[in-house]
Design a protein around this motif. Structure first.
Motif, PDB file in Angstrom:
ATOM      1  N   THR A  90       0.831  -1.206   0.000  1.00 59.54           N
ATOM      2  CA  THR A  90       0.000   0.000   0.000  1.00 59.54           C
ATOM      3  C   THR A  90       0.864   1.254   0.000  1.00 59.54           C
ATOM      4  OG1 THR A  90      -0.015   0.159   2.407  1.00 59.54           O
ATOM      5  CG2 THR A  90      -1.712  -1.246   1.386  1.00 59.54           C
ATOM      6  N   THR A  91       0.211   2.388  -0.215  1.00 62.11           N
ATOM      7  CA  THR A  91       0.942   3.660  -0.129  1.00 62.11           C
ATOM      8  C   THR A  91       1.428   3.899   1.291  1.00 62.11           C
ATOM      9  OG1 THR A  91      -1.265   4.445  -0.773  1.00 62.11           O
ATOM     10  CG2 THR A  91       0.582   5.557  -1.742  1.00 62.11           C
ATOM     11  N   GLY A  92       0.683   3.447   2.268  1.00 60.34           N
ATOM     12  CA  GLY A  92       1.129   3.557   3.656  1.00 60.34           C
ATOM     13  C   GLY A  92       2.431   2.794   3.882  1.00 60.34           C
ATOM     14  N   GLN A  93       2.524   1.616   3.274  1.00 58.94           N
ATOM     15  CA  GLN A  93       3.758   0.842   3.383  1.00 58.94           C
ATOM     16  C   GLN A  93       4.909   1.564   2.681  1.00 58.94           C
ATOM     17  OE1 GLN A  93       2.161  -2.792   1.747  1.00 58.94           O
ATOM     18  NE2 GLN A  93       2.148  -3.788   3.762  1.00 58.94           N
ATOM     19  N   LEU A  94       4.623   2.174   1.532  1.00 60.03           N
ATOM     20  CA  LEU A  94       5.651   2.937   0.826  1.00 60.03           C
ATOM     21  C   LEU A  94       6.187   4.047   1.725  1.00 60.03           C
ATOM     22  CD1 LEU A  94       7.341   3.856  -1.608  1.00 60.03           C
ATOM     23  CD2 LEU A  94       5.319   5.141  -2.391  1.00 60.03           C
ATOM     24  N   HIS A  95       5.292   4.802   2.343  1.00 61.54           N
ATOM     25  CA  HIS A  95       5.719   5.900   3.212  1.00 61.54           C
ATOM     26  C   HIS A  95       6.504   5.387   4.417  1.00 61.54           C
ATOM     27  CE1 HIS A  95       3.989   9.173   0.985  1.00 61.54           C
ATOM     28  NE2 HIS A  95       2.913   8.428   0.802  1.00 61.54           N
ATOM     29  N   HIS A  96       6.132   4.240   4.944  1.00 68.75           N
ATOM     30  CA  HIS A  96       6.888   3.622   6.049  1.00 68.75           C
ATOM     31  C   HIS A  96       8.316   3.325   5.593  1.00 68.75           C
ATOM     32  CE1 HIS A  96       8.069   0.784   9.170  1.00 68.75           C
ATOM     33  NE2 HIS A  96       8.343  -0.088   8.213  1.00 68.75           N
ATOM     34  N   HIS A  97       8.469   2.694   4.441  1.00 72.05           N
ATOM     35  CA  HIS A  97       9.797   2.356   3.923  1.00 72.05           C
ATOM     36  C   HIS A  97      10.600   3.622   3.605  1.00 72.05           C
ATOM     37  CE1 HIS A  97       9.129  -1.915   3.886  1.00 72.05           C
ATOM     38  NE2 HIS A  97       8.055  -1.796   3.113  1.00 72.05           N
ATOM     39  N   LEU A  98       9.959   4.611   3.018  1.00 73.11           N
ATOM     40  CA  LEU A  98      10.652   5.861   2.698  1.00 73.11           C
ATOM     41  C   LEU A  98      11.155   6.547   3.964  1.00 73.11           C
ATOM     42  CD1 LEU A  98       8.353   7.305  -0.118  1.00 73.11           C
ATOM     43  CD2 LEU A  98      10.685   6.406  -0.390  1.00 73.11           C
ATOM     44  N   ARG A  99      10.329   6.576   5.015  1.00 73.41           N
ATOM     45  CA  ARG A  99      10.753   7.192   6.283  1.00 73.41           C
ATOM     46  C   ARG A  99      11.991   6.507   6.850  1.00 73.41           C
ATOM     47  NH1 ARG A  99       5.328   7.470   7.244  1.00 73.41           N
ATOM     48  NH2 ARG A  99       5.338   5.595   8.522  1.00 73.41           N
ATOM     49  N   LEU A 100      12.005   5.171   6.832  1.00 71.80           N
ATOM     50  CA  LEU A 100      13.163   4.434   7.332  1.00 71.80           C
ATOM     51  C   LEU A 100      14.413   4.745   6.515  1.00 71.80           C
ATOM     52  CD1 LEU A 100      11.608   0.932   8.076  1.00 71.80           C
ATOM     53  CD2 LEU A 100      12.480   2.563   9.742  1.00 71.80           C
ATOM     54  N   MET A 101      14.266   4.783   5.204  1.00 70.86           N
ATOM     55  CA  MET A 101      15.415   5.037   4.335  1.00 70.86           C
ATOM     56  C   MET A 101      15.916   6.475   4.468  1.00 70.86           C
ATOM     57  SD  MET A 101      14.274   2.864   0.985  1.00 70.86           S
ATOM     58  CE  MET A 101      15.861   2.981   0.143  1.00 70.86           C
ATOM     59  N   LEU A 102      15.002   7.408   4.652  1.00 69.84           N
ATOM     60  CA  LEU A 102      15.385   8.805   4.859  1.00 69.84           C
ATOM     61  C   LEU A 102      16.125   8.974   6.181  1.00 69.84           C
ATOM     62  CD1 LEU A 102      12.100  10.520   3.631  1.00 69.84           C
ATOM     63  CD2 LEU A 102      14.378  10.904   2.647  1.00 69.84           C
ATOM     64  N   SER A 103      15.590   8.393   7.254  1.00 64.35           N
ATOM     65  CA  SER A 103      16.220   8.566   8.562  1.00 64.35           C
ATOM     66  C   SER A 103      17.586   7.888   8.633  1.00 64.35           C
ATOM     67  CB  SER A 103      15.307   8.069   9.689  1.00 64.35           C
ATOM     68  OG  SER A 103      15.188   6.671   9.649  1.00 64.35           O
ATOM     69  N   ALA A 104      17.802   6.821   7.854  1.00 62.73           N
ATOM     70  CA  ALA A 104      19.092   6.134   7.842  1.00 62.73           C
ATOM     71  C   ALA A 104      20.067   6.762   6.846  1.00 62.73           C
ATOM     72  CB  ALA A 104      18.894   4.655   7.511  1.00 62.73           C
ATOM     73  N   GLY A 105      19.601   7.699   6.029  1.00 63.52           N
ATOM     74  CA  GLY A 105      20.472   8.385   5.091  1.00 63.52           C
ATOM     75  C   GLY A 105      20.647   7.712   3.741  1.00 63.52           C
ATOM     76  N   TRP A 106      19.865   6.653   3.458  1.00 56.72           N
ATOM     77  CA  TRP A 106      19.969   5.999   2.144  1.00 56.72           C
ATOM     78  C   TRP A 106      19.251   6.796   1.065  1.00 56.72           C
ATOM     79  CZ3 TRP A 106      23.770   2.876   2.015  1.00 56.72           C
ATOM     80  CH2 TRP A 106      24.093   2.079   3.108  1.00 56.72           C
ATOM     81  N   LEU A 107      18.290   7.618   1.478  1.00 56.63           N
ATOM     82  CA  LEU A 107      17.576   8.522   0.567  1.00 56.63           C
ATOM     83  C   LEU A 107      17.590   9.914   1.167  1.00 56.63           C
ATOM     84  CD1 LEU A 107      14.271   6.639  -0.421  1.00 56.63           C
ATOM     85  CD2 LEU A 107      16.362   6.867  -1.796  1.00 56.63           C
ATOM     86  N   GLN A 108      17.392  10.906   0.309  1.00 62.28           N
ATOM     87  CA  GLN A 108      17.163  12.264   0.771  1.00 62.28           C
ATOM     88  C   GLN A 108      16.080  12.881  -0.100  1.00 62.28           C
ATOM     89  OE1 GLN A 108      20.964  14.171   0.406  1.00 62.28           O
ATOM     90  NE2 GLN A 108      20.713  14.650  -1.756  1.00 62.28           N
ATOM     91  N   SER A 109      15.428  13.884   0.437  1.00 62.45           N
ATOM     92  CA  SER A 109      14.378  14.565  -0.308  1.00 62.45           C
ATOM     93  C   SER A 109      15.006  15.381  -1.430  1.00 62.45           C
ATOM     94  CB  SER A 109      13.587  15.478   0.626  1.00 62.45           C
ATOM     95  OG  SER A 109      12.623  16.188  -0.110  1.00 62.45           O
ATOM     96  N   ALA A 110      14.389  15.310  -2.592  1.00 62.70           N
ATOM     97  CA  ALA A 110      14.835  16.097  -3.746  1.00 62.70           C
ATOM     98  C   ALA A 110      13.707  17.017  -4.180  1.00 62.70           C
ATOM     99  CB  ALA A 110      15.251  15.168  -4.882  1.00 62.70           C
TER     100      ALA A 110
END
Length: 134
Positions: A90-110
């Motif tokens: 779901t989109t909720g799951q996507l946002h959960h995964h994105l939050r984890l990746m952002l907080s760990a530094g694997w992704l950043q907001s563009a």
């Protein structure tokens, strides 16, 4: 020479235990290019508390999060596009995964709803994959 990077590293080692190095010259399908290297003395790595790394590593070590990182490196960077990944629920799951990746530094907001892998993480992601894949 077959081990030109290793030979260069050996010339610079100051610690008897040795050093490890990550390096890469990367051109992504998006057109972005990265030249990157990082070295660390083995003795300092062995003396550190590795539990600090567990959260960062586990934030990437999930099939959906790996699929997200792969998609972003390939040029799919908006939340709307990422929501269509086949492995995603779901989109909720996507946002959960994105939050984890952002907080760990694997992704950043563009920008609003868009993501990128930070330049300092592109080569480490690819090195981890090279180490893990047969």
């Amino acid at each position: 020479a077959k081990f030109w990077a290793l030979e260069g590293l050996r010339e610079r080692i100051e610690d008897d235990a040795g050093d490890v190095m990550l390096l890469g010259a990367v051109a992504l399908p998006t057109g972005a290019t990265f030249d990157w290297q990082q070295a660390a003395p083995v003795s300092s790595l062995l003396e550190r508390d590795w539990s600090d790394a567990a959260e960062r590593i586990s934030a990437l070590a999930h099939p959906v999060r790996l699929a997200i990182a792969h998609a972003v490196l390939m040029g799919t960077n908006s939340t709307a596009e990422l929501a269509h990944l086949p492995s995603l629920g779901t989109t909720g799951q996507l946002h959960h995964h994105l939050r984890l990746m952002l907080s760990a530094g694997w992704l950043q907001s563009a920008g609003r709803g868009h993501y990128e892998v930070p330049a300092s993480r592109v080569v480490p992601v690819l090195v981890m994959l090279a180490a893990a894949l047969p």
